[in-house]
Design an enzyme around this catalytic site. Structure first.
Site, mmCIF file in Angstrom:
data_model
loop_
_atom_site.group_PDB
_atom_site.id
_atom_site.type_symbol
_atom_site.label_atom_id
_atom_site.label_comp_id
_atom_site.label_asym_id
_atom_site.label_seq_id
_atom_site.Cartn_x
_atom_site.Cartn_y
_atom_site.Cartn_z
ATOM 1 N N HIS A 124 0.835 -1.214 0.000
ATOM 2 C CA HIS A 124 0.000 0.000 0.000
ATOM 3 C C HIS A 124 0.869 1.264 0.000
ATOM 4 O O HIS A 124 0.989 1.910 -1.017
ATOM 5 C CB HIS A 124 -0.998 0.045 1.169
ATOM 6 C CG HIS A 124 -1.948 -1.104 1.201
ATOM 7 N ND1 HIS A 124 -2.797 -1.373 0.158
ATOM 8 C CD2 HIS A 124 -2.172 -2.081 2.134
ATOM 9 C CE1 HIS A 124 -3.514 -2.456 0.443
ATOM 10 N NE2 HIS A 124 -3.148 -2.906 1.627
ATOM 11 N N ASP B 52 -4.918 -7.900 -3.628
ATOM 12 C CA ASP B 52 -5.248 -7.777 -2.211
ATOM 13 C C ASP B 52 -6.567 -8.439 -1.840
ATOM 14 O O ASP B 52 -6.644 -9.635 -1.649
ATOM 15 C CB ASP B 52 -5.220 -6.282 -1.841
ATOM 16 C CG ASP B 52 -5.236 -6.051 -0.337
ATOM 17 O OD1 ASP B 52 -5.286 -7.032 0.417
ATOM 18 O OD2 ASP B 52 -5.210 -4.884 0.087
HETATM 19 ZN ZN LIG Z 1 -3.459 -6.811 2.518
#
Ligand SMILES: [Zn+2]
Length: 462
Positions: free
Chosen positions: A272, A323
């Site tokens: 991220h 993800d």
């Molecule tokens: Zn994750």
């Protein structure tokens, strides 16, 4: 069509090589590795080769996955909230899973990734134990289910076994988090040391986040991963709240804490990085670390837009991950990096198509510990994804020059025609060679919601 020693010859209409897109590319594969490449080979001169129409690319790397989150797709779009309200839904599904339920769910999810052109996945795995936190008779029963799922689906895997010790600074694991935890780093290491790599499986390490792992434990994990040459991943600065909590606990940002505790290196991937500041980015750059963006997840959860331009300007390599699998489509992830930057900066063309393609392939492979993959070159892994060019999305998009621009900005997962992993075809004609993937997903997810109550998860599986 392979001979008895696994040798194959392909003739690709076009392929993306390190020097650019070439036509008439003859690729020889031997023992799962590319052993020869020739360009501008006329079709007639490769009469004994398999003909591959379309544009052949190195396979895509999905550097960040939680396979079981696939069961949430579409079901968590009612109501409102933020990351933390979404997380409650996720915990409810996590509480239902057993190894017996996780195997078909992960297998179908990995098969969906293959259909989309991903050839390797980094599975960020923290769902280790029974619901009450007690280990299964085989303490790696869940990891073994994931490894088996990847093998049966035909995708290359890095199992990023994830250390998860606490609910936050000074907060014990909640009831729902209990099955993620090993108790301490020594027990986590002892369990992970028993996981076995093979031809298509590698073992990596992960720190769930600085929320979930205290600073001395981060140091111990980082040292252990370094000693063993493992890649190391961590969720970093996905939420402003994580930055604030780390500032309160440690007096610095999550990235600075990871740096002080020895976690940053070229083998480290920050997942991220949505709320990194300039100093964090400088640390990431100085260490040669990778930053894995998961744009379709970050926008789905309302996380924010990560600083892709600042990272790239400092030379930090980017990778992509799907993800939570709200979307499984590498083209969508790649263009989102650029398109989100356009929304923020009101400027077009920060990231070129070739740069984005490298993020999706070579950098992703390096991130998950397969640096010999993600490129079509002699000696590289024979992991290939071919995009058909005749479909409705790509019709009329290629003018003889802008191949990658057309692919990155106009292709979708449905345009993937053929996928080869380690020299073996796993997707042909847009279909998985073994599974009805939609049917498998339907069944596996229905079973999680019907058969897999918390009680079943407590008692079943080994
Ligand atoms: Zn994750």
């Amino acid at each position: 069509v392979a001979d008895a020693r696994g040798n194959r010859r392909l003739w690709c209409e076009a392929a993306w090589l390190p020097a650019g897109v070439a036509r008439g590319v003859a690729i020889e594969i031997s023992g799962g590795v590319i052993s020869g490449i020739r360009t501008e080979v006329p079709r007639e001169a490769a009469a004994d080769a398999e003909v591959v129409r379309g544009l052949t690319l190195p396979g895509f790397a999905n550097a960040h996955s939680h396979a079981f989150h696939r069961a949430l797709r579409g079901r968590v779009q009612r109501g409102s909230g933020d990351f933390f309200t979404w997380r409650e839904n996720m915990y409810e599904v996590a509480a239902r899973l057993s190894p017996a339920l996780y195997l078909p769910l992960a297998r179908a999810t990995f098969a969906e990734m293959l259909l989309a052109g991903y050839t390797v996945v980094g599975e960020f795995h923290y769902l280790h134990h029974k619901v009450d936190g007690a280990p299964y008779p085989d303490p790696n029963a869940m990891g073994a289910a994931i490894i088996q799922a990847a093998r049966e689906a035909g995708i290359r895997l890095t199992l990023l076994d994830t250390c998860y010790l606490r609910g936050g600074a000074g907060i014990a694991l909640s009831d729902r988090q209990r099955r993620f935890g090993d108790g301490d780093v020594a027990r986590w290491k002892a369990r992970v040391a028993r996981l076995v790599a093979d031809d298509t499986t590698r073992i990596g390490a992960a720190i769930h986040s600085v929320r979930a792992v205290d600073a001395p434990s981060i140091e111990e994990i980082a040292a252990w991963a370094t000693e063993r040459g493992m890649v190391l991943h961590a969720h970093v600065s996905e939420q402003p709240a994580e930055n604030q909590q780390t500032l309160a606990e440690s007096g610095c940002t999550p990235m600075a804490l990871l740096d002080r505790r020895g976690a940053l290196s070229p083998r480290f991937t920050a997942v991220h990085g949505t709320h990194l500041d300039a100093a964090d980015i400088a640390l990431c750059a100085a260490a040669g670390a990778i930053c894995c963006f998961c744009p379709t997840t970050e926008r789905d959860l309302g996380d924010g837009i990560g600083p892709s331009k600042s990272l790239s300007d400092r030379g930090v390599r980017l990778a992509i991950g799907s993800d939570q699998h709200a979307v499984i489509d590498p083209f969508e992830e790649l263009r989102a990096i650029e398109l989100h930057e356009r929304l923020r900066s009101q400027q077009r063309g920060t990231h070129t198509a070739a740069t984005l393609m490298k993020a999706g392939t070579a950098h992703g492979y390096t991130s998950v510990g397969w640096p010999e993959g993600g490129v079509i070159a002699v000696g590289a892994l024979a992991d290939l994804t071919t995009v058909a060019l005749g479909g409705v999305r790509l019709a009329g998009t290629i003018d003889g020059q802008g191949w990658l621009e057309a692919i990155v900005f106009a292709a979708g997962a449905g345009d993937v025609d053929m996928v080869i992993v380690g020299g073996e075809t796993v997707v042909r004609g847009g279909r998985h060679v073994t599974f009805d993937v939609a049917g498998e997903l339907e069944r596996a997810i229905a079973d999680v919601y019907t058969a897999g109550g918390p009680q079943a998860a407590c008692t079943s599986g080994r």
